[in-house]
Design a protein around this motif. Sequence first.
Motif, PDB file in Angstrom:
ATOM      1  N   GLN A   1       0.826  -1.204   0.000  1.00  0.00           N
ATOM      2  CA  GLN A   1       0.000   0.000   0.000  1.00  0.00           C
ATOM      3  C   GLN A   1       0.867   1.263   0.000  1.00  0.00           C
ATOM      4  O   GLN A   1       0.601   2.221  -0.740  1.00  0.00           O
ATOM      5  CB  GLN A   1      -0.925  -0.013   1.212  1.00  0.00           C
ATOM      6  CG  GLN A   1      -1.933   1.123   1.232  1.00  0.00           C
ATOM      7  CD  GLN A   1      -2.808   1.078   2.470  1.00  0.00           C
ATOM      8  OE1 GLN A   1      -2.300   1.223   3.578  1.00  0.00           O
ATOM      9  NE2 GLN A   1      -4.106   0.875   2.287  1.00  0.00           N
ATOM     10  N   ARG A   2       1.912   1.250   0.817  1.00  0.00           N
ATOM     11  CA  ARG A   2       2.788   2.418   0.923  1.00  0.00           C
ATOM     12  C   ARG A   2       3.470   2.728  -0.406  1.00  0.00           C
ATOM     13  O   ARG A   2       3.500   3.878  -0.855  1.00  0.00           O
ATOM     14  CB  ARG A   2       3.836   2.171   2.014  1.00  0.00           C
ATOM     15  CG  ARG A   2       4.755   3.354   2.277  1.00  0.00           C
ATOM     16  CD  ARG A   2       5.810   2.967   3.282  1.00  0.00           C
ATOM     17  NE  ARG A   2       5.211   2.505   4.534  1.00  0.00           N
ATOM     18  CZ  ARG A   2       5.889   1.838   5.468  1.00  0.00           C
ATOM     19  NH1 ARG A   2       7.159   1.541   5.284  1.00  0.00           N
ATOM     20  NH2 ARG A   2       5.278   1.467   6.578  1.00  0.00           N
ATOM     21  N   MET A   3       4.010   1.697  -1.059  1.00  0.00           N
ATOM     22  CA  MET A   3       4.709   1.908  -2.323  1.00  0.00           C
ATOM     23  C   MET A   3       3.750   2.340  -3.423  1.00  0.00           C
ATOM     24  O   MET A   3       4.084   3.192  -4.257  1.00  0.00           O
ATOM     25  CB  MET A   3       5.455   0.632  -2.725  1.00  0.00           C
ATOM     26  CG  MET A   3       6.614   0.273  -1.818  1.00  0.00           C
ATOM     27  SD  MET A   3       7.798   1.622  -1.560  1.00  0.00           S
ATOM     28  CE  MET A   3       8.314   1.973  -3.241  1.00  0.00           C
ATOM     29  N   CYS A   4       2.550   1.737  -3.448  1.00  0.00           N
ATOM     30  CA  CYS A   4       1.572   2.131  -4.462  1.00  0.00           C
ATOM     31  C   CYS A   4       1.191   3.604  -4.330  1.00  0.00           C
ATOM     32  O   CYS A   4       1.048   4.314  -5.325  1.00  0.00           O
ATOM     33  CB  CYS A   4       0.318   1.258  -4.349  1.00  0.00           C
ATOM     34  SG  CYS A   4       0.541  -0.440  -4.932  1.00  0.00           S
TER      35      CYS A   4
ATOM     36  N   SER B   1       1.147   8.831  -6.337  1.00  0.00           N
ATOM     37  CA  SER B   1       1.144  10.187  -5.773  1.00  0.00           C
ATOM     38  C   SER B   1      -0.193  10.463  -5.076  1.00  0.00           C
ATOM     39  O   SER B   1      -1.158   9.694  -5.194  1.00  0.00           O
ATOM     40  CB  SER B   1       1.408  11.249  -6.840  1.00  0.00           C
ATOM     41  OG  SER B   1       0.270  11.456  -7.643  1.00  0.00           O
ATOM     42  N   ALA B   2      -0.251  11.557  -4.358  1.00  0.00           N
ATOM     43  CA  ALA B   2      -1.463  11.886  -3.603  1.00  0.00           C
ATOM     44  C   ALA B   2      -2.606  12.296  -4.531  1.00  0.00           C
ATOM     45  O   ALA B   2      -3.787  12.092  -4.213  1.00  0.00           O
ATOM     46  CB  ALA B   2      -1.166  13.003  -2.609  1.00  0.00           C
TER      47      ALA B   2
ATOM     48  N   THR C   1      -7.712   6.766 -14.385  1.00  0.00           N
ATOM     49  CA  THR C   1      -7.348   5.394 -14.047  1.00  0.00           C
ATOM     50  C   THR C   1      -6.468   5.355 -12.805  1.00  0.00           C
ATOM     51  O   THR C   1      -6.653   4.514 -11.922  1.00  0.00           O
ATOM     52  CB  THR C   1      -6.593   4.731 -15.223  1.00  0.00           C
ATOM     53  OG1 THR C   1      -7.387   4.801 -16.392  1.00  0.00           O
ATOM     54  CG2 THR C   1      -6.283   3.275 -14.901  1.00  0.00           C
ATOM     55  N   GLY C   2      -5.519   6.289 -12.733  1.00  0.00           N
ATOM     56  CA  GLY C   2      -4.643   6.367 -11.568  1.00  0.00           C
ATOM     57  C   GLY C   2      -5.419   6.695 -10.307  1.00  0.00           C
ATOM     58  O   GLY C   2      -5.149   6.147  -9.231  1.00  0.00           O
TER      59      GLY C   2
END
Length: 199
Positions: free
Chosen positions: A172-175, A180-181, A187-188
């Motif tokens: 979760q952290r890396m994704c 980005s925030a 899609t992102g």
Amino acid sequence: MDVISWGKQNGKRHFKCKNCGIYFTSENKSVSLKNKEVWFKKWIIGKQTYEQISSESGYSISTLQRYFNTMFGKAPKLSYSQNKEVYLLIDGNYFSNEICLIVFRDDIFKQTQLYRITDGEHYEEMKEDLENILNLGIKIGGITCDGDKSLLKAIRKVCPKVPVHRCLVHIQRMCKIWLSAYPKSETGFELREIVCKIR
């Protein structure tokens, strides 16, 4: 605690600990030692510097260093059972004082099987740690980790048949870092919403 008498000051008898060099009076010995344990935790976990703790506590940096060094010699004794299969959580935690604590913890029984205090997550050290766990007769049923390359290499070398899982928190952290925030694409944005629901 091994102490010696160290004269009087302001009418109070002073003592010195022969192990760590701490000075204290008979009236506040327990409070003094308890406070130093709190400051040790602030140094290790809170990542405060010697200078910050010295200013807060009133003790000199050299006195704090002597005491903290004795704390490393008081590490808890670990127990284990050879008759159970463990599912290891392996992770390294870095501190501001160039210390890395690597913990091998059983996720089912909530028991630490082994730990190492070092300066980084190194292949040779983690390979040795896994070998030591197996040599103790502990059976490893599975491993969950953050995907560190050195650790994965050590696992493949020592216990290649053990299933390895990536820690959901690290996924979760890396994704979130990659997306980005505020993702620029729709899609992102949708993918980030899915990632935030990972539990």
